[in-house]
Design a protein around this motif. Structure first.
Motif, PDB file in Angstrom:
ATOM      1  N   PRO A 186       0.816  -1.233   0.000  1.00 39.07           N
ATOM      2  CA  PRO A 186       0.000   0.000   0.000  1.00 39.07           C
ATOM      3  C   PRO A 186       0.842   1.273   0.000  1.00 39.07           C
ATOM      4  CG  PRO A 186      -0.840  -1.585   1.598  1.00 39.07           C
ATOM      5  CD  PRO A 186       0.487  -2.108   1.135  1.00 39.07           C
ATOM      6  N   PHE A 187       1.998   1.240   0.651  1.00 36.05           N
ATOM      7  CA  PHE A 187       2.854   2.421   0.689  1.00 36.05           C
ATOM      8  C   PHE A 187       3.402   2.739  -0.700  1.00 36.05           C
ATOM      9  CE2 PHE A 187       2.850   0.799   4.993  1.00 36.05           C
ATOM     10  CZ  PHE A 187       2.779   1.943   5.762  1.00 36.05           C
ATOM     11  N   PHE A 188       3.718   1.717  -1.480  1.00 34.52           N
ATOM     12  CA  PHE A 188       4.237   1.935  -2.832  1.00 34.52           C
ATOM     13  C   PHE A 188       3.214   2.651  -3.697  1.00 34.52           C
ATOM     14  CE2 PHE A 188       7.655  -1.043  -1.920  1.00 34.52           C
ATOM     15  CZ  PHE A 188       8.678  -0.573  -2.720  1.00 34.52           C
ATOM     16  N   TRP A 189       1.959   2.237  -3.601  1.00 31.70           N
ATOM     17  CA  TRP A 189       0.925   2.831  -4.447  1.00 31.70           C
ATOM     18  C   TRP A 189       0.500   4.209  -3.945  1.00 31.70           C
ATOM     19  CZ3 TRP A 189      -0.581   1.134  -9.114  1.00 31.70           C
ATOM     20  CH2 TRP A 189      -0.207  -0.171  -9.474  1.00 31.70           C
ATOM     21  N   LEU A 190       0.390   4.364  -2.630  1.00 33.54           N
ATOM     22  CA  LEU A 190      -0.065   5.642  -2.098  1.00 33.54           C
ATOM     23  C   LEU A 190       0.965   6.746  -2.271  1.00 33.54           C
ATOM     24  CD1 LEU A 190      -1.870   4.509   1.194  1.00 33.54           C
ATOM     25  CD2 LEU A 190      -2.902   5.312  -0.930  1.00 33.54           C
ATOM     26  N   ARG A 191       2.250   6.399  -2.341  1.00 25.78           N
ATOM     27  CA  ARG A 191       3.267   7.441  -2.512  1.00 25.78           C
ATOM     28  C   ARG A 191       3.159   8.126  -3.872  1.00 25.78           C
ATOM     29  NH1 ARG A 191       8.393   6.317  -4.800  1.00 25.78           N
ATOM     30  NH2 ARG A 191       9.423   7.488  -3.134  1.00 25.78           N
ATOM     31  N   LEU A 192       2.470   7.502  -4.837  1.00 17.71           N
ATOM     32  CA  LEU A 192       2.245   8.149  -6.124  1.00 17.71           C
ATOM     33  C   LEU A 192       1.378   9.401  -5.979  1.00 17.71           C
ATOM     34  CD1 LEU A 192       1.605   5.125  -8.512  1.00 17.71           C
ATOM     35  CD2 LEU A 192       3.692   6.461  -8.293  1.00 17.71           C
ATOM     36  N   LEU A 193       0.541   9.432  -4.942  1.00 21.21           N
ATOM     37  CA  LEU A 193      -0.316  10.589  -4.744  1.00 21.21           C
ATOM     38  C   LEU A 193       0.490  11.850  -4.473  1.00 21.21           C
ATOM     39  CD1 LEU A 193      -3.103   9.017  -2.483  1.00 21.21           C
ATOM     40  CD2 LEU A 193      -3.165   9.410  -4.950  1.00 21.21           C
ATOM     41  N   LEU A 194       1.695  11.685  -3.923  1.00 17.68           N
ATOM     42  CA  LEU A 194       2.546  12.847  -3.650  1.00 17.68           C
ATOM     43  C   LEU A 194       2.873  13.602  -4.928  1.00 17.68           C
ATOM     44  CD1 LEU A 194       4.403  14.565  -1.849  1.00 17.68           C
ATOM     45  CD2 LEU A 194       6.166  12.825  -2.150  1.00 17.68           C
ATOM     46  N   PHE A 195       3.063  12.890  -6.029  1.00 19.45           N
ATOM     47  CA  PHE A 195       3.431  13.522  -7.294  1.00 19.45           C
ATOM     48  C   PHE A 195       2.221  13.778  -8.181  1.00 19.45           C
ATOM     49  CE2 PHE A 195       6.840  10.613  -5.888  1.00 19.45           C
ATOM     50  CZ  PHE A 195       7.773  11.576  -5.525  1.00 19.45           C
ATOM     51  N   LEU A 196       1.162  12.992  -8.016  1.00 21.26           N
ATOM     52  CA  LEU A 196      -0.069  13.241  -8.775  1.00 21.26           C
ATOM     53  C   LEU A 196      -0.825  14.453  -8.241  1.00 21.26           C
ATOM     54  CD1 LEU A 196      -1.394   9.591  -9.220  1.00 21.26           C
ATOM     55  CD2 LEU A 196      -0.271  11.015 -10.942  1.00 21.26           C
ATOM     56  N   GLU A 197      -0.440  14.938  -7.072  1.00 17.75           N
ATOM     57  CA  GLU A 197      -1.120  16.085  -6.471  1.00 17.75           C
ATOM     58  C   GLU A 197      -1.002  17.337  -7.329  1.00 17.75           C
ATOM     59  OE1 GLU A 197      -1.338  18.198  -2.038  1.00 17.75           O
ATOM     60  OE2 GLU A 197       0.385  16.996  -2.629  1.00 17.75           O
ATOM     61  N   SER A 198       0.028  17.408  -8.172  1.00 18.42           N
ATOM     62  CA  SER A 198       0.212  18.585  -9.022  1.00 18.42           C
ATOM     63  C   SER A 198      -0.817  18.656 -10.141  1.00 18.42           C
ATOM     64  CB  SER A 198       1.618  18.565  -9.639  1.00 18.42           C
ATOM     65  OG  SER A 198       1.824  17.392 -10.406  1.00 18.42           O
ATOM     66  N   GLN A 240      -4.610  18.811 -11.464  1.00 16.24           N
ATOM     67  CA  GLN A 240      -5.771  19.458 -10.854  1.00 16.24           C
ATOM     68  C   GLN A 240      -6.771  18.452 -10.302  1.00 16.24           C
ATOM     69  OE1 GLN A 240      -7.863  22.115 -13.453  1.00 16.24           O
ATOM     70  NE2 GLN A 240      -9.240  22.863 -11.872  1.00 16.24           N
ATOM     71  N   PHE A 241      -7.083  17.406 -11.058  1.00 17.75           N
ATOM     72  CA  PHE A 241      -8.093  16.442 -10.614  1.00 17.75           C
ATOM     73  C   PHE A 241      -7.671  15.769  -9.318  1.00 17.75           C
ATOM     74  CE2 PHE A 241      -9.509  12.008 -10.474  1.00 17.75           C
ATOM     75  CZ  PHE A 241     -10.879  12.188 -10.450  1.00 17.75           C
ATOM     76  N   PHE A 242      -6.444  15.248  -9.295  1.00 16.12           N
ATOM     77  CA  PHE A 242      -5.977  14.559  -8.096  1.00 16.12           C
ATOM     78  C   PHE A 242      -5.788  15.533  -6.940  1.00 16.12           C
ATOM     79  CE2 PHE A 242      -4.597  11.759 -11.558  1.00 16.12           C
ATOM     80  CZ  PHE A 242      -5.076  10.544 -11.101  1.00 16.12           C
ATOM     81  N   GLY A 243      -5.370  16.765  -7.240  1.00 14.87           N
ATOM     82  CA  GLY A 243      -5.195  17.752  -6.176  1.00 14.87           C
ATOM     83  C   GLY A 243      -6.501  18.059  -5.465  1.00 14.87           C
ATOM     84  N   VAL A 244      -7.583  18.239  -6.243  1.00 13.22           N
ATOM     85  CA  VAL A 244      -8.884  18.514  -5.642  1.00 13.22           C
ATOM     86  C   VAL A 244      -9.369  17.316  -4.837  1.00 13.22           C
ATOM     87  CG1 VAL A 244     -11.311  19.003  -6.150  1.00 13.22           C
ATOM     88  CG2 VAL A 244      -9.512  20.194  -7.408  1.00 13.22           C
ATOM     89  N   MET A 245      -9.193  16.106  -5.390  1.00 12.32           N
ATOM     90  CA  MET A 245      -9.631  14.904  -4.690  1.00 12.32           C
ATOM     91  C   MET A 245      -8.861  14.693  -3.384  1.00 12.32           C
ATOM     92  SD  MET A 245     -12.162  13.482  -6.278  1.00 12.32           S
ATOM     93  CE  MET A 245     -12.703  15.172  -6.546  1.00 12.32           C
ATOM     94  N   LEU A 246      -7.588  15.031  -3.375  1.00 10.17           N
ATOM     95  CA  LEU A 246      -6.795  14.873  -2.152  1.00 10.17           C
ATOM     96  C   LEU A 246      -7.234  15.859  -1.079  1.00 10.17           C
ATOM     97  CD1 LEU A 246      -3.199  14.260  -3.538  1.00 10.17           C
ATOM     98  CD2 LEU A 246      -4.691  12.637  -2.386  1.00 10.17           C
TER      99      LEU A 246
END
Length: 305
Positions: free
Chosen positions: A207-219, A221-227
């Motif tokens: 789970p840590f491997f997959w969730l760490r992608l959110l750190l870079f997908l945050e840039s 717009q879609f993922f940033g709003v969802m986060l």
């Protein structure tokens, strides 16, 4: 800021110029309006058109730090050159947009290495080339984290740093078990045990491997709003479970009192059954004497959830 028409003055002399204020007779650390607005959550400043344009220029690398004076920002001299090879410059890796793209690419490759390693287990405990690359990347990330902490200090430590460090710690434990396994004969049960423990820690880190992608997908717009929405939901959930815990303790005390009167079974079973009620998995067959009180508790939990 919104009424300023001179963009050069607004960007270079107002937003990016570093200022120091006097507090208690001493000068504070110099900081720009860009940094101060983020630190103080000045939403009116951040939402202004001039601020957003300045951020966009920094993000795309049209404004870069001066090599002679890093506190100054200058315009990128090649912004009017549309040639691909003119932009294919290692110095452009300083640009936040390209830095994020490189980090995302390395993270995806890192995830691919992990997926390959966990899906092709070597039950004999031998290392293959993919696992060698996986642990090599891990030690590279650890070295990078240590250097940043050494240079920046404790302020560098944030949620994502702790999250990534937890992942690296699990991988180091997994590697340690693999190294210990190599100290035993090839077909010994001890080697099989330590190898199995190594793969268990490796599997637990998925789970840590997959969730760490959110750190870079945050840039994006879609993922940033969802986060942002997810962060708010998690905060509200913590408040809800804190209130539920207060209600749970009240009912739990009543159940323990009724249990002591009947003296039917160990209290550990009582805690387990109450937890099942909260998770909407009630078994009334084992609550013969406490069924009425339990029904009230389950109705209350259903209304709260």
């Amino acid at each position: 800021m919104r009424g300023e028409e001179d963009e050069q003055y607004l960007i270079h002399d107002v937003l990016l110029q570093r200022y120091a204020t006097v507090v208690g007779g001493n000068d504070t650390v110099t900081a720009s309006v860009i940094e101060t607005a983020v630190d103080f959550h000045a939403l009116r400043v951040i939402a202004s058109s001039g601020y957003q344009k300045c951020i966009s220029l920094l993000w795309h690398g049209w404004l870069i730090q001066d090599d002679m004076d890093p506190s100054r920002f200058i315009e990128y001299e090649g912004k009017d050159n549309h040639s691909f090879w003119a932009r294919f410059d290692p110095r452009r890796l300083r640009v936040p947009k390209y830095q994020n793209a490189m980090h995302l690419a390395f993270s995806v490759f890192y995830l691919a290495l992990y997926t390959r390693a966990i899906n092709t287990m070597n039950h004999k405990g031998d290392f293959d080339f993919v696992e060698f690359l996986l642990y090599l990347f891990t030690f590279g990330f650890i070295y990078d984290e240590l250097m940043k902490v050494w240079k920046v200090g404790r302020r560098y430590i944030t949620f994502w740093n702790v999250f990534n460090d937890t992942l690296y710690a699990l991988l180091v434990v997994s590697l340690t078990y693999r190294i210990i396994a190599h100290g035993w004969p090839r077909d010994s049960p001890e080697r099989a045990y330590y190898t199995a423990m190594s793969y268990k820690f490796l599997a637990f880190s998925a789970p840590f491997f997959w969730l760490r992608l959110l750190l870079f997908l945050e840039s994006f717009q879609f993922f940033g709003v969802m986060l942002v929405v997810l962060k708010t939901m998690m905060q509200e959930s913590l408040i809800f479970f804190a209130l539920l815990a207060v209600v749970l303790m009240g009912f739990m005390q009543g159940f323990i009192g009724l249990h002591d009167v009947e003296d039917r079974e160990p209290k550990s079973n009582l805690f387990y059954k109450v937890f099942n009620v909260v998770m909407s998995s009630t078994d009334y067959g084992s609550w013969d004497k406490l069924a009425v009180c339990l029904s009230c508790f389950e109705m209350l939990c259903a209304k709260l959830t």
